[in-house]
Design an enzyme around this catalytic site. Structure first.
Site, PDB file in Angstrom:
ATOM      1  N   HIS A   1      15.320 -40.246 108.980  1.00 24.27           N
ATOM      2  CA  HIS A   1      16.469 -39.512 108.447  1.00 24.27           C
ATOM      3  C   HIS A   1      17.397 -39.125 109.606  1.00 24.27           C
ATOM      4  CE1 HIS A   1      13.334 -36.353 109.177  1.00 24.27           C
ATOM      5  NE2 HIS A   1      14.311 -35.922 109.918  1.00 24.27           N
TER       6      HIS A   1
HETATM    7  C1  T46 Z   1      12.910 -33.719 111.922  1.00 24.19           C
HETATM    8  C2  T46 Z   1      11.514 -34.118 112.207  1.00 24.19           C
HETATM    9  C3  T46 Z   1      11.171 -34.081 113.653  1.00 24.19           C
HETATM   10  C4  T46 Z   1      10.719 -27.603 104.498  1.00 24.19           C
HETATM   11  O1  T46 Z   1      10.513 -27.142 103.366  1.00 24.19           O
HETATM   12  N1  T46 Z   1      11.201 -26.803 105.493  1.00 24.19           N
HETATM   13  C5  T46 Z   1      11.444 -27.256 106.750  1.00 24.19           C
HETATM   14  O2  T46 Z   1      11.878 -26.486 107.628  1.00 24.19           O
HETATM   15  C6  T46 Z   1      11.172 -28.643 107.037  1.00 24.19           C
HETATM   16  C7  T46 Z   1      11.444 -29.203 108.415  1.00 24.19           C
HETATM   17  C8  T46 Z   1      10.703 -29.442 106.030  1.00 24.19           C
HETATM   18  N2  T46 Z   1      10.477 -28.920 104.778  1.00 24.19           N
HETATM   19  C9  T46 Z   1       9.925 -29.810 103.730  1.00 24.19           C
HETATM   20  C10 T46 Z   1      10.836 -30.935 103.295  1.00 24.19           C
HETATM   21  C11 T46 Z   1       9.856 -31.990 102.839  1.00 24.19           C
HETATM   22  O3  T46 Z   1       9.509 -31.756 101.494  1.00 24.19           O
HETATM   23  O4  T46 Z   1       8.760 -30.432 104.253  1.00 24.19           O
HETATM   24  C12 T46 Z   1       8.614 -31.733 103.722  1.00 24.19           C
HETATM   25  C13 T46 Z   1       8.451 -32.759 104.821  1.00 24.19           C
HETATM   26  O5  T46 Z   1       9.688 -32.857 105.556  1.00 24.19           O
HETATM   27  P1  T46 Z   1      10.197 -34.227 106.196  1.00 24.19           P
HETATM   28  O6  T46 Z   1       9.806 -35.361 105.334  1.00 24.19           O
HETATM   29  O7  T46 Z   1      11.654 -34.078 106.480  1.00 24.19           O
HETATM   30  O8  T46 Z   1       9.322 -34.261 107.535  1.00 24.19           O
HETATM   31  P2  T46 Z   1       9.531 -35.173 108.824  1.00 24.19           P
HETATM   32  O9  T46 Z   1       8.359 -34.936 109.693  1.00 24.19           O
HETATM   33  O10 T46 Z   1       9.832 -36.579 108.462  1.00 24.19           O
HETATM   34  O11 T46 Z   1      10.839 -34.572 109.535  1.00 24.19           O
HETATM   35  C14 T46 Z   1      10.799 -33.265 110.078  1.00 24.19           C
HETATM   36  C15 T46 Z   1      12.134 -32.553 109.838  1.00 24.19           C
HETATM   37  O12 T46 Z   1      12.452 -32.566 108.431  1.00 24.19           O
HETATM   38  C16 T46 Z   1      13.272 -33.170 110.586  1.00 24.19           C
HETATM   39  O13 T46 Z   1      14.303 -32.213 110.697  1.00 24.19           O
HETATM   40  O14 T46 Z   1      13.785 -33.937 112.725  1.00 24.19           O
HETATM   41  O15 T46 Z   1      10.551 -33.331 111.476  1.00 24.19           O
END
Ligand code: T46
Length: 135
Positions: free
Chosen positions: A53
């Site tokens: 993303h």
């Molecule tokens: C990034 C990389 C390094 C929340 O509810 N609150 C939060 O603060 C975050 C970061 C995520 N979430 C929820 C959203 C999704 O339902 O946690 C779930 C997993 O998030 P995501 O798929 O975006 O996770 P990553 O590891 O792919 O990405 C995260 C961050 O979203 C992003 O900002 O840069 O870590």
């Protein structure tokens, strides 16, 4: 110079003592933004990939607190792979950069300092949409 050139490894202060090391990060001083949120990835299974993303407005500092992992940054014109393995280096990632994370070692902990609270509308989760908005 393309947007990816704004993303760089920041050498964080390290107070080294015989009883161990201490590193600190101050918003607006060591990172070019005020810190509003902290989150971390841990217990990442071997072979897993995270990211996939870009953020519209979020600034971040990404630190390998323990273990190691790779991050590929992509600004739509060029890509750079970073290997993070030390807790006194942080990777500053500016807005509008697509990122993929892989190669997590066992026990890796990825700490993220972010300029804003969680807001799903700040994400591009579709690469084509991200590319379209770069133009
Ligand atoms: C990034 C990389 C390094 C929340 O509810 N609150 C939060 O603060 C975050 C970061 C995520 N979430 C929820 C959203 C999704 O339902 O946690 C779930 C997993 O998030 P995501 O798929 O975006 O996770 P990553 O590891 O792919 O990405 C995260 C961050 O979203 C992003 O900002 O840069 O870590």
């Amino acid at each position: 110079m393309t947007p990816i050139d704004n993303c760089k490894l920041i050498d964080l202060p390290k107070i080294g003592e015989p009883r161990g090391n201490l590193t600190f990060v101050e918003g607006g001083r060591h990172v070019p933004f005020e810190i509003k949120r902290v989150y971390y990835l841990y217990d990442v299974p071997g072979g897993a990939e995270r990211g996939g993303h870009a953020h519209k407005g979020l600034h971040q500092l990404i630190v390998a607190m323990s273990g190691s992992f790779d991050i590929v940054l992509d600004d739509g014109q060029s890509k750079k792979r970073f290997h993070l393995a030390r807790s006194y280096f942080g990777l500053y990632v500016c807005p509008m950069i697509w990122r993929e994370m892989d190669n997590f070692s066992s026990g890796a902990v990825c700490l993220v300092l972010a300029s804003n609270l969680y807001d799903e509308s700040d994400y591009y989760r579709d690469y084509d949409e991200f590319k379209r908005d770069l133009k």
